[in-house]
Design an enzyme around this catalytic site. Structure first.
Site, PDB file in Angstrom:
ATOM      1  N   HIS A 281       0.846  -1.197   0.000  1.00  0.00           N
ATOM      2  CA  HIS A 281       0.000   0.000   0.000  1.00  0.00           C
ATOM      3  C   HIS A 281       0.879   1.245   0.000  1.00  0.00           C
ATOM      4  CE1 HIS A 281      -3.117  -2.862   1.244  1.00  0.00           C
ATOM      5  NE2 HIS A 281      -3.985  -1.951   0.825  1.00  0.00           N
TER       6      HIS A 281
ATOM      7  N   LYS B 223      -0.506   4.917   4.592  1.00  0.00           N
ATOM      8  CA  LYS B 223      -1.415   3.974   5.276  1.00  0.00           C
ATOM      9  C   LYS B 223      -0.980   3.810   6.727  1.00  0.00           C
ATOM     10  CE  LYS B 223      -3.681  -0.510   4.867  1.00  0.00           C
ATOM     11  NZ  LYS B 223      -5.003   0.051   5.174  1.00  0.00           N
TER      12      LYS B 223
HETATM   13  P1  NAD Z   1      -7.719   9.348   5.040  1.00  0.00           P
HETATM   14  O1  NAD Z   1      -6.816   9.598   6.223  1.00  0.00           O
HETATM   15  O2  NAD Z   1      -7.378   9.952   3.735  1.00  0.00           O
HETATM   16  O3  NAD Z   1      -9.212   9.796   5.399  1.00  0.00           O
HETATM   17  C1  NAD Z   1      -9.805   9.607   6.664  1.00  0.00           C
HETATM   18  C2  NAD Z   1     -10.692  10.810   6.913  1.00  0.00           C
HETATM   19  O4  NAD Z   1     -11.431  10.574   8.132  1.00  0.00           O
HETATM   20  C3  NAD Z   1      -9.879  12.115   7.122  1.00  0.00           C
HETATM   21  O5  NAD Z   1     -10.366  13.124   6.279  1.00  0.00           O
HETATM   22  C4  NAD Z   1     -10.122  12.441   8.606  1.00  0.00           C
HETATM   23  O6  NAD Z   1     -10.124  13.836   8.881  1.00  0.00           O
HETATM   24  C5  NAD Z   1     -11.505  11.826   8.809  1.00  0.00           C
HETATM   25  N1  NAD Z   1     -11.841  11.617  10.219  1.00  0.00           N
HETATM   26  C6  NAD Z   1     -11.038  11.157  11.219  1.00  0.00           C
HETATM   27  N2  NAD Z   1     -11.723  11.129  12.388  1.00  0.00           N
HETATM   28  C7  NAD Z   1     -12.972  11.558  12.105  1.00  0.00           C
HETATM   29  C8  NAD Z   1     -14.157  11.730  12.907  1.00  0.00           C
HETATM   30  N3  NAD Z   1     -14.162  11.461  14.205  1.00  0.00           N
HETATM   31  N4  NAD Z   1     -15.283  12.212  12.291  1.00  0.00           N
HETATM   32  C9  NAD Z   1     -15.287  12.496  10.952  1.00  0.00           C
HETATM   33  N5  NAD Z   1     -14.195  12.330  10.147  1.00  0.00           N
HETATM   34  C10 NAD Z   1     -13.061  11.877  10.732  1.00  0.00           C
HETATM   35  O7  NAD Z   1      -7.813   7.760   4.933  1.00  0.00           O
HETATM   36  P2  NAD Z   1      -8.335   6.901   3.679  1.00  0.00           P
HETATM   37  O8  NAD Z   1      -7.177   6.462   2.853  1.00  0.00           O
HETATM   38  O9  NAD Z   1      -9.494   7.593   3.046  1.00  0.00           O
HETATM   39  O10 NAD Z   1      -8.828   5.596   4.437  1.00  0.00           O
HETATM   40  C11 NAD Z   1      -9.838   5.698   5.412  1.00  0.00           C
HETATM   41  C12 NAD Z   1     -10.153   4.332   6.005  1.00  0.00           C
HETATM   42  O11 NAD Z   1     -10.755   3.512   5.000  1.00  0.00           O
HETATM   43  C13 NAD Z   1      -8.939   3.561   6.495  1.00  0.00           C
HETATM   44  O12 NAD Z   1      -9.300   2.823   7.640  1.00  0.00           O
HETATM   45  C14 NAD Z   1      -8.614   2.643   5.330  1.00  0.00           C
HETATM   46  O13 NAD Z   1      -7.876   1.510   5.715  1.00  0.00           O
HETATM   47  C15 NAD Z   1     -10.014   2.296   4.903  1.00  0.00           C
HETATM   48  N6  NAD Z   1     -10.177   1.789   3.533  1.00  0.00           N
HETATM   49  C16 NAD Z   1     -11.123   0.841   3.359  1.00  0.00           C
HETATM   50  C17 NAD Z   1     -11.407   0.365   2.093  1.00  0.00           C
HETATM   51  C18 NAD Z   1     -12.502  -0.664   1.932  1.00  0.00           C
HETATM   52  O14 NAD Z   1     -12.781  -1.078   0.794  1.00  0.00           O
HETATM   53  N7  NAD Z   1     -13.166  -1.080   3.032  1.00  0.00           N
HETATM   54  C19 NAD Z   1     -10.710   0.852   0.985  1.00  0.00           C
HETATM   55  C20 NAD Z   1      -9.753   1.848   1.175  1.00  0.00           C
HETATM   56  C21 NAD Z   1      -9.513   2.320   2.465  1.00  0.00           C
END
Ligand code: NAD
Length: 270
Positions: free
Chosen positions: A158, A162
């Site tokens: 990744h 991450k």
């Molecule tokens: P990122 O850090 O770019 O985005 C996370 C967002 O959440 C940020 O904008 C942050 O400010 C916000 N956030 C944090 N705490 C918060 C709260 N209490 N209330 C509202 N917003 C809040 O991360 P990302 O790359 O977008 O990944 C996010 C999550 O999704 C990770 O856990 C990642 O592993 C997961 N993910 C899952 C899949 C899937 O298919 N299930 C795919 C990709 C990523």
């Protein structure tokens, strides 16, 4: 049109969810949430996502958006506050799709309780892509068919931002192998190897997390035996297919009864 709220709307996944919702014919973006104090509060969610103004301002209150009655579902890929958001969403009688990874056992138990005791309709999945969910099924069949002579190693890569390792998808792949072979995950999985580790036990799954650049997500499960090696791989080149999977999960929940589901249920792969 069914109203949907995106929590974590300014994140990498949040932006793709916003963009895909705006482009969707069936679902309507009615709210976007970030944490209190985020510099994105008050900004237009479409502009933040890079897909043009949409008229939905990013808010720090999911509660207020739910109280407006416009939402039927919430999609949460935020890196914090997921359980509180799920509790609020279920109590507002809305469906909840959770993509956030690295939820604790306690978090998952609370999601199960919300589904069982408070009639929550919840999909929680570490990977929402159609291809990866088919990979889970292929790995399950391979692990059972090939037997213990085929050593299993899992390699994931990744991007360098991450936070968790190994990825939620790699963990799930490990769980699938353990379920097929009736092994204990905690006993079988070895995260990386270093030093004089000795001969590889048969009942072991080597787990290797690579990090670098802008890689969206690669996963390979290797089955190696004397004389041959089978590799099952998936490579994600865009976050849009995770977002599209999350939208499929919303559509599934709109017609589902209370329960805690995963993408295998959504895609009817069980
Ligand atoms: P990122 O850090 O770019 O985005 C996370 C967002 O959440 C940020 O904008 C942050 O400010 C916000 N956030 C944090 N705490 C918060 C709260 N209490 N209330 C509202 N917003 C809040 O991360 P990302 O790359 O977008 O990944 C996010 C999550 O999704 C990770 O856990 C990642 O592993 C997961 N993910 C899952 C899949 C899937 O298919 N299930 C795919 C990709 C990523």
């Amino acid at each position: 049109m069914h109203g949907v709220v995106v929590v974590g709307a300014a994140g990498r996944m949040g932006c793709r969810l916003v963009a895909n919702l705006i482009a969707s014919g069936e679902l309507d973006l009615v709210g976007a949430v970030e944490f209190a104090g985020s510099p994105f509060i008050g900004q237009d969610a479409g502009l933040v996502a890079g897909c043009g103004e949409c008229g939905v301002k990013i808010s720090d209150s999911l509660e207020q958006i739910l109280a407006s009655g416009k939402a039927e579902a919430v999609i949460d890929f935020a890196t914090g506050g997921v359980i509180e958001a799920a509790q609020m969403t279920v109590r507002a009688n809305c469906a909840m799709v959770i993509g956030t990874t690295a939820l604790s056992a306690g978090d998952r138990a609370e999601l199960k309780r919300l589904a069982d005791e408070e009639n929550g309709r919840i999909v929680a999945a570490n990977n929402m892509s159609v291809g990866v969910n088919l990979l889970f099924k292929l790995v399950k069949d391979a692990a059972a068919f090939l037997g213990i002579d085929y050593n299993v190693e899992i390699v994931e890569m990744h991007h360098n931002k991450k936070l968790d390792a190994p990825s939620g998808t790699a963990v799930r792949l490990g769980e699938v192998v353990c379920e097929a072979r009736q092994w204990s995950y905690d006993q079988a999985v070895r995260n990386g190897r270093s030093g004089m580790v000795g001969r590889r036990p048969a009942e072991e799954i080597g787990m290797h997390a690579l990090r670098g650049g802008d890689v969206v997500g690669d996963h390979t499960v290797i089955f190696s035996a004397e004389g041959e090696r089978l590799e099952l791989s998936h490579r994600a080149s865009s976050r849009d297919m995770f977002a599209r999977g999350a939208l499929l999960a919303v559509e599934f929940l709109l017609g589902a009864s209370a329960g805690l589901y995963d993408m295998q249920d959504v895609l009817k792969l069980k």
